[in-house]
Design a protein around this motif. Structure first.
Motif, short mmCIF file in Angstrom:
data_model
loop_
_atom_site.label_atom_id
_atom_site.label_comp_id
_atom_site.label_asym_id
_atom_site.label_seq_id
_atom_site.Cartn_x
_atom_site.Cartn_y
_atom_site.Cartn_z
N LEU A 168 56.39 104.66 35.89
CA LEU A 168 56.16 103.40 36.12
C LEU A 168 56.45 102.85 37.65
N ASN A 187 54.18 101.62 40.34
CA ASN A 187 54.49 100.33 41.35
C ASN A 187 54.40 100.43 42.61
N GLY A 240 51.30 99.81 43.92
CA GLY A 240 50.63 98.73 43.71
C GLY A 240 49.77 98.43 42.46
N ASP A 263 49.83 97.97 38.42
CA ASP A 263 50.75 97.42 37.41
C ASP A 263 50.35 98.07 36.29
N ARG A 264 51.31 98.29 35.16
CA ARG A 264 50.98 99.13 33.94
C ARG A 264 49.95 98.43 33.18
N THR A 265 49.71 97.14 33.09
CA THR A 265 48.71 96.51 32.70
C THR A 265 47.17 96.67 33.26
N ASP A 266 47.41 97.16 34.63
CA ASP A 266 45.96 97.52 34.91
C ASP A 266 45.18 98.84 34.53
#
Length: 76
Positions: free
Chosen positions: A22, A26, A29, A31-34
């Motif tokens: 993670l 990050n 750039g 995000d985990r939800t990407d």
């Protein structure tokens, strides 16, 4: 008892690796939800394999060092 210890170790390695992954995402750039769960799990497995490989290298280095020490008659 050994199985419980191994399972606990595996869980902790997975949590640590997930946290590191993670952080890497990050930094880039992302995000985990990407990304999809499947892709995240694939990346996670790759990180775990890399960690295992690094651990084997360290273990081998320590083993060689101990063997050389024993073969040369100790530290002195």
């Amino acid at each position: 008892m050994f199985n419980d210890t191994q399972n606990e170790f595996d869980k902790n390695v997975r949590k640590m690796t997930e946290s590191n992954l993670l952080k890497k995402l990050n930094k880039q750039g992302i995000d985990r939800t990407d990304i999809t769960s499947g892709k995240f799990n694939e990346l996670l497995e790759m990180e775990i394999e890399k960690l295992k490989s690094d651990g084997k290298k360290v273990g081998t280095g320590i083993g060689v060092g101990i063997a050389l020490t024993v073969l040369t008659g100790g530290l002195f």
